[in-house]
Scaffold this motif. Structure first.
Motif, PDB file in Angstrom:
ATOM      1  N   LEU A  97     -43.298  34.920  36.897  1.00 62.10           N
ATOM      2  CA  LEU A  97     -43.674  35.641  35.678  1.00 62.10           C
ATOM      3  C   LEU A  97     -43.793  37.135  35.956  1.00 62.10           C
ATOM      4  CD1 LEU A  97     -44.564  35.714  32.736  1.00 62.10           C
ATOM      5  CD2 LEU A  97     -46.882  35.134  33.490  1.00 62.10           C
ATOM      6  N   ALA A  98     -44.384  37.495  37.093  1.00 63.86           N
ATOM      7  CA  ALA A  98     -44.507  38.903  37.454  1.00 63.86           C
ATOM      8  C   ALA A  98     -43.129  39.544  37.645  1.00 63.86           C
ATOM      9  CB  ALA A  98     -45.346  39.043  38.725  1.00 63.86           C
ATOM     10  N   MET A  99     -42.216  38.818  38.278  1.00 63.39           N
ATOM     11  CA  MET A  99     -40.862  39.359  38.469  1.00 63.39           C
ATOM     12  C   MET A  99     -40.143  39.513  37.139  1.00 63.39           C
ATOM     13  SD  MET A  99     -39.598  37.431  41.946  1.00 63.39           S
ATOM     14  CE  MET A  99     -38.075  38.387  41.972  1.00 63.39           C
ATOM     15  N   ALA A 100     -40.318  38.542  36.231  1.00 65.64           N
ATOM     16  CA  ALA A 100     -39.677  38.635  34.915  1.00 65.64           C
ATOM     17  C   ALA A 100     -40.213  39.827  34.130  1.00 65.64           C
ATOM     18  CB  ALA A 100     -39.899  37.335  34.137  1.00 65.64           C
ATOM     19  N   ALA A 101     -41.529  40.046  34.202  1.00 64.74           N
ATOM     20  CA  ALA A 101     -42.110  41.203  33.516  1.00 64.74           C
ATOM     21  C   ALA A 101     -41.594  42.503  34.117  1.00 64.74           C
ATOM     22  CB  ALA A 101     -43.640  41.137  33.588  1.00 64.74           C
ATOM     23  N   GLY A 102     -41.474  42.541  35.440  1.00 65.66           N
ATOM     24  CA  GLY A 102     -40.930  43.736  36.084  1.00 65.66           C
ATOM     25  C   GLY A 102     -39.480  43.990  35.712  1.00 65.66           C
ATOM     26  N   LEU A 103     -38.691  42.921  35.633  1.00 64.87           N
ATOM     27  CA  LEU A 103     -37.292  43.072  35.214  1.00 64.87           C
ATOM     28  C   LEU A 103     -37.194  43.604  33.790  1.00 64.87           C
ATOM     29  CD1 LEU A 103     -35.753  39.785  36.685  1.00 64.87           C
ATOM     30  CD2 LEU A 103     -35.152  42.118  37.341  1.00 64.87           C
ATOM     31  N   ALA A 104     -38.034  43.077  32.898  1.00 64.49           N
ATOM     32  CA  ALA A 104     -38.004  43.532  31.508  1.00 64.49           C
ATOM     33  C   ALA A 104     -38.394  45.005  31.416  1.00 64.49           C
ATOM     34  CB  ALA A 104     -38.936  42.671  30.660  1.00 64.49           C
ATOM     35  N   ALA A 105     -39.427  45.399  32.165  1.00 65.32           N
ATOM     36  CA  ALA A 105     -39.850  46.801  32.133  1.00 65.32           C
ATOM     37  C   ALA A 105     -38.805  47.710  32.755  1.00 65.32           C
ATOM     38  CB  ALA A 105     -41.200  46.949  32.861  1.00 65.32           C
ATOM     39  N   GLY A 106     -38.182  47.251  33.847  1.00 70.20           N
ATOM     40  CA  GLY A 106     -37.179  48.076  34.512  1.00 70.20           C
ATOM     41  C   GLY A 106     -35.929  48.297  33.703  1.00 70.20           C
ATOM     42  N   THR A 107     -35.615  47.353  32.811  1.00 75.09           N
ATOM     43  CA  THR A 107     -34.425  47.503  31.963  1.00 75.09           C
ATOM     44  C   THR A 107     -34.752  48.159  30.624  1.00 75.09           C
ATOM     45  OG1 THR A 107     -34.786  45.212  31.253  1.00 75.09           O
ATOM     46  CG2 THR A 107     -33.154  45.592  32.969  1.00 75.09           C
ATOM     47  N   GLY A 108     -36.020  48.555  30.434  1.00 75.07           N
ATOM     48  CA  GLY A 108     -36.373  49.302  29.227  1.00 75.07           C
ATOM     49  C   GLY A 108     -37.043  48.507  28.136  1.00 75.07           C
ATOM     50  N   TYR A 109     -37.191  47.196  28.307  1.00 67.90           N
ATOM     51  CA  TYR A 109     -37.834  46.369  27.285  1.00 67.90           C
ATOM     52  C   TYR A 109     -39.343  46.315  27.565  1.00 67.90           C
ATOM     53  CZ  TYR A 109     -33.065  44.847  26.278  1.00 67.90           C
ATOM     54  OH  TYR A 109     -31.738  44.816  25.956  1.00 67.90           O
ATOM     55  N   LEU A 110     -40.031  47.396  27.273  1.00 67.90           N
ATOM     56  CA  LEU A 110     -41.434  47.529  27.646  1.00 67.90           C
ATOM     57  C   LEU A 110     -42.326  46.613  26.820  1.00 67.90           C
ATOM     58  CD1 LEU A 110     -41.699  51.413  28.074  1.00 67.90           C
ATOM     59  CD2 LEU A 110     -40.851  49.677  29.666  1.00 67.90           C
ATOM     60  N   VAL A 111     -42.079  46.557  25.509  1.00 60.91           N
ATOM     61  CA  VAL A 111     -42.885  45.688  24.649  1.00 60.91           C
ATOM     62  C   VAL A 111     -42.662  44.229  25.013  1.00 60.91           C
ATOM     63  CG1 VAL A 111     -43.379  45.041  22.252  1.00 60.91           C
ATOM     64  CG2 VAL A 111     -42.794  47.405  22.806  1.00 60.91           C
ATOM     65  N   LEU A 112     -41.413  43.884  25.327  1.00 62.05           N
ATOM     66  CA  LEU A 112     -41.108  42.514  25.727  1.00 62.05           C
ATOM     67  C   LEU A 112     -41.821  42.158  27.029  1.00 62.05           C
ATOM     68  CD1 LEU A 112     -39.533  39.871  25.382  1.00 62.05           C
ATOM     69  CD2 LEU A 112     -37.620  40.952  26.598  1.00 62.05           C
ATOM     70  N   ALA A 113     -41.892  43.105  27.970  1.00 58.31           N
ATOM     71  CA  ALA A 113     -42.579  42.847  29.241  1.00 58.31           C
ATOM     72  C   ALA A 113     -44.052  42.538  29.012  1.00 58.31           C
ATOM     73  CB  ALA A 113     -42.423  44.054  30.169  1.00 58.31           C
ATOM     74  N   LEU A 114     -44.707  43.334  28.166  1.00 59.32           N
ATOM     75  CA  LEU A 114     -46.119  43.098  27.880  1.00 59.32           C
ATOM     76  C   LEU A 114     -46.318  41.813  27.089  1.00 59.32           C
ATOM     77  CD1 LEU A 114     -47.192  46.755  26.976  1.00 59.32           C
ATOM     78  CD2 LEU A 114     -47.775  45.474  29.049  1.00 59.32           C
ATOM     79  N   ALA A 115     -45.430  41.550  26.128  1.00 62.34           N
ATOM     80  CA  ALA A 115     -45.554  40.326  25.329  1.00 62.34           C
ATOM     81  C   ALA A 115     -45.323  39.087  26.181  1.00 62.34           C
ATOM     82  CB  ALA A 115     -44.555  40.363  24.169  1.00 62.34           C
ATOM     83  N   LEU A 116     -44.368  39.182  27.096  1.00 62.26           N
ATOM     84  CA  LEU A 116     -44.094  38.052  27.988  1.00 62.26           C
ATOM     85  C   LEU A 116     -45.290  37.771  28.889  1.00 62.26           C
ATOM     86  CD1 LEU A 116     -42.052  36.013  29.201  1.00 62.26           C
ATOM     87  CD2 LEU A 116     -41.342  37.824  30.762  1.00 62.26           C
ATOM     88  N   ALA A 117     -45.835  38.818  29.500  1.00 58.69           N
ATOM     89  CA  ALA A 117     -46.987  38.635  30.388  1.00 58.69           C
ATOM     90  C   ALA A 117     -48.191  38.111  29.624  1.00 58.69           C
ATOM     91  CB  ALA A 117     -47.325  39.955  31.082  1.00 58.69           C
ATOM     92  N   GLY A 118     -48.481  38.717  28.462  1.00 56.01           N
ATOM     93  CA  GLY A 118     -49.640  38.287  27.689  1.00 56.01           C
ATOM     94  C   GLY A 118     -49.487  36.902  27.102  1.00 56.01           C
ATOM     95  N   GLY A 119     -48.297  36.592  26.568  1.00 56.48           N
ATOM     96  CA  GLY A 119     -48.082  35.293  25.929  1.00 56.48           C
ATOM     97  C   GLY A 119     -48.137  34.138  26.918  1.00 56.48           C
ATOM     98  N   VAL A 120     -47.409  34.267  28.033  1.00 58.80           N
ATOM     99  CA  VAL A 120     -47.391  33.188  29.014  1.00 58.80           C
ATOM    100  C   VAL A 120     -48.761  33.035  29.693  1.00 58.80           C
ATOM    101  CG1 VAL A 120     -46.316  32.354  31.136  1.00 58.80           C
ATOM    102  CG2 VAL A 120     -44.920  33.451  29.391  1.00 58.80           C
ATOM    103  N   SER A 121     -49.431  34.156  29.954  1.00 53.88           N
ATOM    104  CA  SER A 121     -50.772  34.090  30.551  1.00 53.88           C
ATOM    105  C   SER A 121     -51.750  33.404  29.607  1.00 53.88           C
ATOM    106  CB  SER A 121     -51.267  35.492  30.898  1.00 53.88           C
ATOM    107  OG  SER A 121     -50.434  36.101  31.861  1.00 53.88           O
ATOM    108  N   LEU A 122     -51.654  33.709  28.313  1.00 52.30           N
ATOM    109  CA  LEU A 122     -52.530  33.062  27.336  1.00 52.30           C
ATOM    110  C   LEU A 122     -52.264  31.562  27.279  1.00 52.30           C
ATOM    111  CD1 LEU A 122     -54.637  33.258  25.087  1.00 52.30           C
ATOM    112  CD2 LEU A 122     -52.768  33.762  23.482  1.00 52.30           C
ATOM    113  N   LEU A 123     -50.999  31.169  27.299  1.00 55.90           N
ATOM    114  CA  LEU A 123     -50.661  29.746  27.304  1.00 55.90           C
ATOM    115  C   LEU A 123     -51.204  29.065  28.557  1.00 55.90           C
ATOM    116  CD1 LEU A 123     -46.971  29.755  26.002  1.00 55.90           C
ATOM    117  CD2 LEU A 123     -49.013  28.977  24.787  1.00 55.90           C
TER     118      LEU A 123
END
Length: 223
Positions: A97-123
């Motif tokens: 999950l941390a690597m996926a969030a880093g990949l999303a942030a590195g490619t410019g999808y900043l909101v997606l990175a935060l949503a991915l980290a927050g959503g999966v962590s909440l689940l």
């Protein structure tokens, strides 16, 4: 909604790079806090989870479409796998999950990175609170020591029939230079049975040697 999640941010400039790094770090903190919730953890691993998205984000920004650099980075990351100890299922999920969030942030999808980290962590937290996948409390693990003169085949069957719905002999090993046997059972206890009475009957049968009765050890969590 999805247009906002998939909005690209230019991370080639200094301002975009800093914003991406902050977003990756925020995602890492979310993942780290979710992993620490009701979990046995080390300080080093929690810090690693917080910083891993930033590291991945920086690597992605450096590669930036360069095929040769990407292949070199992939080879370097593959070497890390063989230098690390095997982890549990939840640890591996958190790392991915941390690597996926880093990949999303590195490619410019900043909101997606935060949503991915927050959503999966909440689940993950909700599943823990709901005790999803937890073994029933009546499942027990019994470790009992008997002298070598006692035939362990069926020696406790009558006791098990009274106190358990089902029992399974998991392993047999010798100890104390072969003078003792240590048996390990998986038990499914009957409702309303008293563990002290159960252990007392076992003690009378095994010569008052060591008996350990507890929850089933979570030793099958590794992937």
């Amino acid at each position: 909604m999805f247009d906002g999640l998939l909005a690209l941010t230019d991370v080639s400039g200094a301002q975009g790079f800093l914003l991406a790094s902050l977003s990756a770090f925020a995602a890492g903190l979310i993942i780290a806090f979710a992993y620490m919730f009701r979990s046995v953890y080390t300080r080093g691993f929690a810090v690693t989870l917080a910083l891993l998205p930033v590291v991945v984000q920086v690597v992605i920004c450096i590669v930036n479409g360069n095929l040769g650099t990407g292949v070199a980075v992939m080879g370097a990351f593959s070497l890390v796998r063989f230098r690390s100890a095997p982890g549990g299922a939840r640890e591996i999920c958190s790392v991915f999950l941390a690597m996926a969030a880093g990949l999303a942030a590195g490619t410019g999808y900043l909101v997606l990175a935060l949503a991915l980290a927050g959503g999966v962590s909440l689940l993950s937290v909700l599943l823990l609170l709901a005790r999803f996948g937890e073994m029933p409390a009546r499942d027990k693990e019994l470790k009992i020591t008997i002298p070598e003169s006692l035939d362990y085949t069926g020696v406790f069957d009558d006791i098990f029939r009274r106190y358990t719905r089902r029992c399974e002999l998991v392993s047999v090993r010798t100890t104390n230079m072969g003078s003792l046997y240590r048996l390990q059972y998986r038990l499914w206890m009957r409702e309303g049975m008293h563990e002290k009475e159960f252990i007392d009957e076992l003690r009378c049968r095994n010569g008052n040697l060591e008996i350990v009765l507890g929850r089933v050890a979570a030793d099958h969590e590794e992937l």
